[in-house]
Design a protein around this motif. Structure first.
Motif, PDB file in Angstrom:
ATOM      1  N   ILE A  42       0.839  -1.206   0.000  1.00 53.44           N
ATOM      2  CA  ILE A  42       0.000   0.000   0.000  1.00 53.44           C
ATOM      3  C   ILE A  42       0.872   1.254   0.000  1.00 53.44           C
ATOM      4  CG2 ILE A  42      -1.702   1.313   1.326  1.00 53.44           C
ATOM      5  CD1 ILE A  42      -2.758  -1.437   2.343  1.00 53.44           C
ATOM      6  N   ALA A  43       1.921   1.241   0.817  1.00 52.59           N
ATOM      7  CA  ALA A  43       2.836   2.388   0.844  1.00 52.59           C
ATOM      8  C   ALA A  43       3.485   2.589  -0.524  1.00 52.59           C
ATOM      9  CB  ALA A  43       3.903   2.177   1.918  1.00 52.59           C
ATOM     10  N   GLN A  44       3.839   1.500  -1.173  1.00 46.35           N
ATOM     11  CA  GLN A  44       4.444   1.609  -2.501  1.00 46.35           C
ATOM     12  C   GLN A  44       3.458   2.173  -3.519  1.00 46.35           C
ATOM     13  OE1 GLN A  44       7.416   1.333  -3.652  1.00 46.35           O
ATOM     14  NE2 GLN A  44       8.531   0.409  -1.957  1.00 46.35           N
ATOM     15  N   PHE A  45       2.193   1.813  -3.396  1.00 45.66           N
ATOM     16  CA  PHE A  45       1.186   2.348  -4.322  1.00 45.66           C
ATOM     17  C   PHE A  45       1.055   3.865  -4.147  1.00 45.66           C
ATOM     18  CE2 PHE A  45      -1.075  -2.008  -3.818  1.00 45.66           C
ATOM     19  CZ  PHE A  45      -0.120  -2.601  -4.626  1.00 45.66           C
ATOM     20  N   TYR A  46       1.079   4.314  -2.895  1.00 47.88           N
ATOM     21  CA  TYR A  46       1.051   5.763  -2.654  1.00 47.88           C
ATOM     22  C   TYR A  46       2.306   6.423  -3.237  1.00 47.88           C
ATOM     23  CZ  TYR A  46      -2.997   5.738   0.502  1.00 47.88           C
ATOM     24  OH  TYR A  46      -4.269   5.641   1.027  1.00 47.88           O
ATOM     25  N   CYS A  47       3.438   5.735  -3.122  1.00 49.13           N
ATOM     26  CA  CYS A  47       4.683   6.273  -3.686  1.00 49.13           C
ATOM     27  C   CYS A  47       4.601   6.375  -5.208  1.00 49.13           C
ATOM     28  CB  CYS A  47       5.869   5.395  -3.280  1.00 49.13           C
ATOM     29  SG  CYS A  47       6.369   5.569  -1.552  1.00 49.13           S
ATOM     30  N   GLU A  48       3.963   5.394  -5.834  1.00 45.43           N
ATOM     31  CA  GLU A  48       3.793   5.447  -7.288  1.00 45.43           C
ATOM     32  C   GLU A  48       2.973   6.676  -7.682  1.00 45.43           C
ATOM     33  OE1 GLU A  48       4.928   3.639  -9.801  1.00 45.43           O
ATOM     34  OE2 GLU A  48       6.094   2.252  -8.565  1.00 45.43           O
ATOM     35  N   LEU A  49       1.913   6.930  -6.947  1.00 44.55           N
ATOM     36  CA  LEU A  49       1.089   8.107  -7.228  1.00 44.55           C
ATOM     37  C   LEU A  49       1.886   9.393  -7.008  1.00 44.55           C
ATOM     38  CD1 LEU A  49      -2.254   6.958  -5.538  1.00 44.55           C
ATOM     39  CD2 LEU A  49      -1.903   7.365  -7.984  1.00 44.55           C
ATOM     40  N   ALA A  50       2.674   9.417  -5.934  1.00 43.01           N
ATOM     41  CA  ALA A  50       3.480  10.602  -5.636  1.00 43.01           C
ATOM     42  C   ALA A  50       4.546  10.815  -6.703  1.00 43.01           C
ATOM     43  CB  ALA A  50       4.128  10.454  -4.261  1.00 43.01           C
ATOM     44  N   HIS A  51       5.150   9.724  -7.151  1.00 40.99           N
ATOM     45  CA  HIS A  51       6.169   9.827  -8.197  1.00 40.99           C
ATOM     46  C   HIS A  51       5.567  10.389  -9.482  1.00 40.99           C
ATOM     47  CE1 HIS A  51       8.704   8.224 -11.521  1.00 40.99           C
ATOM     48  NE2 HIS A  51       9.673   8.614 -10.718  1.00 40.99           N
ATOM     49  N   ASP A  52       4.373   9.917  -9.828  1.00 41.38           N
ATOM     50  CA  ASP A  52       3.696  10.445 -11.018  1.00 41.38           C
ATOM     51  C   ASP A  52       3.432  11.945 -10.875  1.00 41.38           C
ATOM     52  OD1 ASP A  52       3.702   7.951 -12.149  1.00 41.38           O
ATOM     53  OD2 ASP A  52       1.621   7.479 -11.633  1.00 41.38           O
ATOM     54  N   ALA A  53       3.024  12.356  -9.679  1.00 38.30           N
ATOM     55  CA  ALA A  53       2.767  13.781  -9.445  1.00 38.30           C
ATOM     56  C   ALA A  53       4.047  14.597  -9.586  1.00 38.30           C
ATOM     57  CB  ALA A  53       2.160  13.979  -8.058  1.00 38.30           C
ATOM     58  N   HIS A  86      13.936 -12.550  -4.587  1.00 37.78           N
ATOM     59  CA  HIS A  86      12.833 -13.509  -4.706  1.00 37.78           C
ATOM     60  C   HIS A  86      12.967 -14.389  -5.943  1.00 37.78           C
ATOM     61  CE1 HIS A  86       8.663 -14.829  -5.723  1.00 37.78           C
ATOM     62  NE2 HIS A  86       8.644 -15.083  -4.437  1.00 37.78           N
ATOM     63  N   CYS A  87      13.203 -13.779  -7.101  1.00 40.15           N
ATOM     64  CA  CYS A  87      13.251 -14.560  -8.345  1.00 40.15           C
ATOM     65  C   CYS A  87      14.628 -14.584  -8.994  1.00 40.15           C
ATOM     66  CB  CYS A  87      12.220 -14.037  -9.346  1.00 40.15           C
ATOM     67  SG  CYS A  87      12.638 -12.413 -10.054  1.00 40.15           S
ATOM     68  N   GLY A  88      15.555 -13.752  -8.507  1.00 45.67           N
ATOM     69  CA  GLY A  88      16.904 -13.744  -9.067  1.00 45.67           C
ATOM     70  C   GLY A  88      17.087 -12.858 -10.284  1.00 45.67           C
ATOM     71  N   PHE A  89      16.053 -12.121 -10.679  1.00 45.51           N
ATOM     72  CA  PHE A  89      16.145 -11.243 -11.853  1.00 45.51           C
ATOM     73  C   PHE A  89      17.211 -10.171 -11.616  1.00 45.51           C
ATOM     74  CE2 PHE A  89      14.999  -7.744 -14.619  1.00 45.51           C
ATOM     75  CZ  PHE A  89      14.596  -8.372 -15.784  1.00 45.51           C
ATOM     76  N   LYS A  90      18.116 -10.025 -12.586  1.00 47.52           N
ATOM     77  CA  LYS A  90      19.204  -9.057 -12.454  1.00 47.52           C
ATOM     78  C   LYS A  90      18.945  -7.838 -13.327  1.00 47.52           C
ATOM     79  CE  LYS A  90      22.771 -12.480 -11.342  1.00 47.52           C
ATOM     80  NZ  LYS A  90      24.079 -13.063 -11.726  1.00 47.52           N
ATOM     81  N   ALA A  91      19.361  -6.687 -12.825  1.00 47.73           N
ATOM     82  CA  ALA A  91      19.140  -5.441 -13.562  1.00 47.73           C
ATOM     83  C   ALA A  91      20.263  -4.461 -13.263  1.00 47.73           C
ATOM     84  CB  ALA A  91      17.796  -4.827 -13.171  1.00 47.73           C
ATOM     85  N   ARG A  92      20.544  -3.609 -14.226  1.00 50.44           N
ATOM     86  CA  ARG A  92      21.587  -2.600 -14.032  1.00 50.44           C
ATOM     87  C   ARG A  92      21.134  -1.493 -13.086  1.00 50.44           C
ATOM     88  NH1 ARG A  92      25.918  -3.037 -17.266  1.00 50.44           N
ATOM     89  NH2 ARG A  92      25.773  -4.383 -19.099  1.00 50.44           N
ATOM     90  N   GLN A  93      19.836  -1.242 -13.054  1.00 49.31           N
ATOM     91  CA  GLN A  93      19.331  -0.197 -12.179  1.00 49.31           C
ATOM     92  C   GLN A  93      18.559  -0.804 -11.013  1.00 49.31           C
ATOM     93  OE1 GLN A  93      16.507   1.399 -15.335  1.00 49.31           O
ATOM     94  NE2 GLN A  93      15.240   1.699 -13.509  1.00 49.31           N
ATOM     95  N   PHE A  94      18.389  -0.001  -9.981  1.00 49.79           N
ATOM     96  CA  PHE A  94      17.669  -0.460  -8.796  1.00 49.79           C
ATOM     97  C   PHE A  94      16.173  -0.325  -9.031  1.00 49.79           C
ATOM     98  CE2 PHE A  94      15.582   0.301  -4.751  1.00 49.79           C
ATOM     99  CZ  PHE A  94      16.080  -0.726  -3.968  1.00 49.79           C
ATOM    100  N   TYR A  95      15.435  -1.359  -8.660  1.00 53.56           N
ATOM    101  CA  TYR A  95      13.978  -1.351  -8.803  1.00 53.56           C
ATOM    102  C   TYR A  95      13.314  -1.525  -7.440  1.00 53.56           C
ATOM    103  CZ  TYR A  95      14.171  -1.925 -13.910  1.00 53.56           C
ATOM    104  OH  TYR A  95      14.384  -1.746 -15.255  1.00 53.56           O
ATOM    105  N   TRP A  96      12.245  -0.785  -7.242  1.00 57.89           N
ATOM    106  CA  TRP A  96      11.398  -1.030  -6.073  1.00 57.89           C
ATOM    107  C   TRP A  96      10.414  -2.157  -6.365  1.00 57.89           C
ATOM    108  CZ3 TRP A  96      12.964   1.088  -1.725  1.00 57.89           C
ATOM    109  CH2 TRP A  96      13.673   2.290  -1.763  1.00 57.89           C
ATOM    110  N   HIS A  97      10.083  -2.320  -7.634  1.00 56.45           N
ATOM    111  CA  HIS A  97       9.121  -3.334  -8.070  1.00 56.45           C
ATOM    112  C   HIS A  97       9.813  -4.217  -9.097  1.00 56.45           C
ATOM    113  CE1 HIS A  97       5.006  -4.339 -10.070  1.00 56.45           C
ATOM    114  NE2 HIS A  97       5.229  -5.134  -9.041  1.00 56.45           N
ATOM    115  N   CYS A  98      10.027  -5.483  -8.745  1.00 55.10           N
ATOM    116  CA  CYS A  98      10.799  -6.369  -9.619  1.00 55.10           C
ATOM    117  C   CYS A  98      10.073  -6.600 -10.944  1.00 55.10           C
ATOM    118  CB  CYS A  98      11.050  -7.709  -8.927  1.00 55.10           C
ATOM    119  SG  CYS A  98      11.920  -8.895  -9.985  1.00 55.10           S
TER     120      CYS A  98
END
Length: 391
Positions: A179-190, A358-370
């Motif tokens: 839920i906190a992340q969903f609010y953060c997504e809305l804030a990021h869009d704003a 959780h799944c081992g997915f690798k990425a060059r950038q940091f993600y809050w949502h895999c």
């Protein structure tokens, strides 16, 4: 004595009754097993051996022999969906729902499976409609979880918040983090749309929901910076250390830029160096390294990287040390250093990744949502090589 004799006489009677009951159960079991089609057992055997194609063929034959068997239709539909044949799975479950004699409980089951078919096929509108029809049934929890997944895929964050709150209130597990992340997504869009005043109340709700939300704290600092309150932003970003020391690497550049902007760059370097003492990180070293070069010169930067490399020996650290050495290396050895640097740097590109726990997915950038498993906050704020050294 009479009491004991009575019990002794009763033992053979109880034994006989148990033997008769067992014989009846065995006869019933044998009778039922004989009534099942042979292809049913073949299908089960194929399933146990992970031979899904052959299992489907066997179960199709069973359904032909017994078209009224709802359980076989469910099994067949699920197999179709697992194999990616969503159109066939949809037809199976639609046919089940169309049966007027289907019991109410199995109607709900069929509707849920049909919704899962739609979801797997990417028909999100149909899936949403189907799951919404189940929120007042015994499949309410499963339906709400599926709806939550749909809203996240569609980035409908207000509806995702509503669904997550509903799940939490129904006793289906804590959802504060999401839920906190969903609010953060809305804030990021704003923030992206240059609306910091809309973002702030959303971030306040995020922190009320999850006071340990590092992302909400970082974004709050971003909002204050957008409003021109650099000191307020710096104060807010420093709170990240209290929430999670390893995550300070994510705000290191923000802090350094902020301190430079207010004319206190050395204070910023000192703060970041203190963070290095608590939690060494290649991303943090990168920021401090550049700042030290500008403020204290190349020699101080070399000493910094050399000390960190001794403390946490990694190829990423070695790459940074070679970069520092090349800055004032004599011409006679510069080409050799450059060759070694290029070799090390090429290899470190494979190591300089973030990895989902959780799944081992690798990425060059940091993600809050895999992007791989769609889980929230599963990326440690460290590169893979650093994690391997720590483990």
């Amino acid at each position: 004595m009479d009491f004991e004799l009575w019990w002794l006489l009763g033992i053979p009677v109880f034994f006989a009754l148990g033997w008769i009951a067992a014989r009846v159960d065995i006869h019933q079991l044998v009778s039922e097993s004989r009534s099942l089609p042979r292809n049913y057992f073949k299908g089960l055997n194929f399933l146990l051996n992970e031979q899904h194609d052959k299992a489907i063929d066997a179960f199709i034959e069973v359904v032909k022999l017994d078209p009224e068997s709802a359980d076989m239709h469910f099994a067949l539909g699920n197999l179709f969906r697992r194999r990616g044949e969503t159109e066939r799975a949809i037809r199976v479950h639609q046919n089940l729902l169309a049966r007027p004699d289907l019991p109410l409980e199995q109607q709900g089951h069929a509707a849920y499976e049909l919704g899962m078919d739609y979801l797997k096929a990417g028909l999100l509108d149909r899936a949403e409609e189907t799951f919404n029809s189940l929120v007042d049934t015994q499949y309410a929890a499963q339906a709400r979880r599926a709806l939550l997944e749909i809203y996240q895929r569609e980035k409908e964050w207000p509806r995702a918040i509503e669904a997550a709150v509903g799940l939490q209130e129904s006793g289906a597990g804590a959802r504060q983090k999401e839920i906190a992340q969903f609010y953060c997504e809305l804030a990021h869009d704003a923030l992206v749309h240059m609306k910091p005043d809309e973002a702030m109340p959303l971030l306040e709700k995020a922190l009320q929901t999850d006071r340990k939300s590092v992302r909400a704290t970082i974004l709050t600092g971003d909002v204050l910076l957008a409003r021109g309150d650099v000191e307020g932003a710096l104060t807010t970003w420093r709170r990240v250390e209290q929430q999670s020391v390893p995550h300070v690497a994510l705000v290191a550049q923000r802090l350094m830029d902020g301190y430079t902007k207010v004319g206190r760059a050395q204070e910023g370097v000192n703060l970041l160096r203190s963070y290095l003492e608590e939690a060494s990180s290649i991303d943090l070293i990168e920021v401090v390294f550049k700042a030290v070069i500008e403020l204290d010169g190349v020699e101080a930067a070399k000493q910094l990287v050399s000390a960190e490399l001794r403390r946490t020996p990694t190829l990423l650290g070695l790459d940074k040390l070679l970069e520092a050495r090349m800055m004032d290396a004599p011409a006679a050895i510069w080409s050799e250093l450059s060759m070694v640097k290029n070799l090390v740097h090429g290899y470190t590109q494979k190591l300089a990744r973030y990895q989902c726990s959780h799944c081992g997915f690798k990425a060059r950038q940091f993600y809050w949502h895999c992007p791989g498993c769609n889980k929230w906050e599963t990326y440690p704020p460290r590169r893979t090589e650093e994690l391997n050294v720590m483990n």
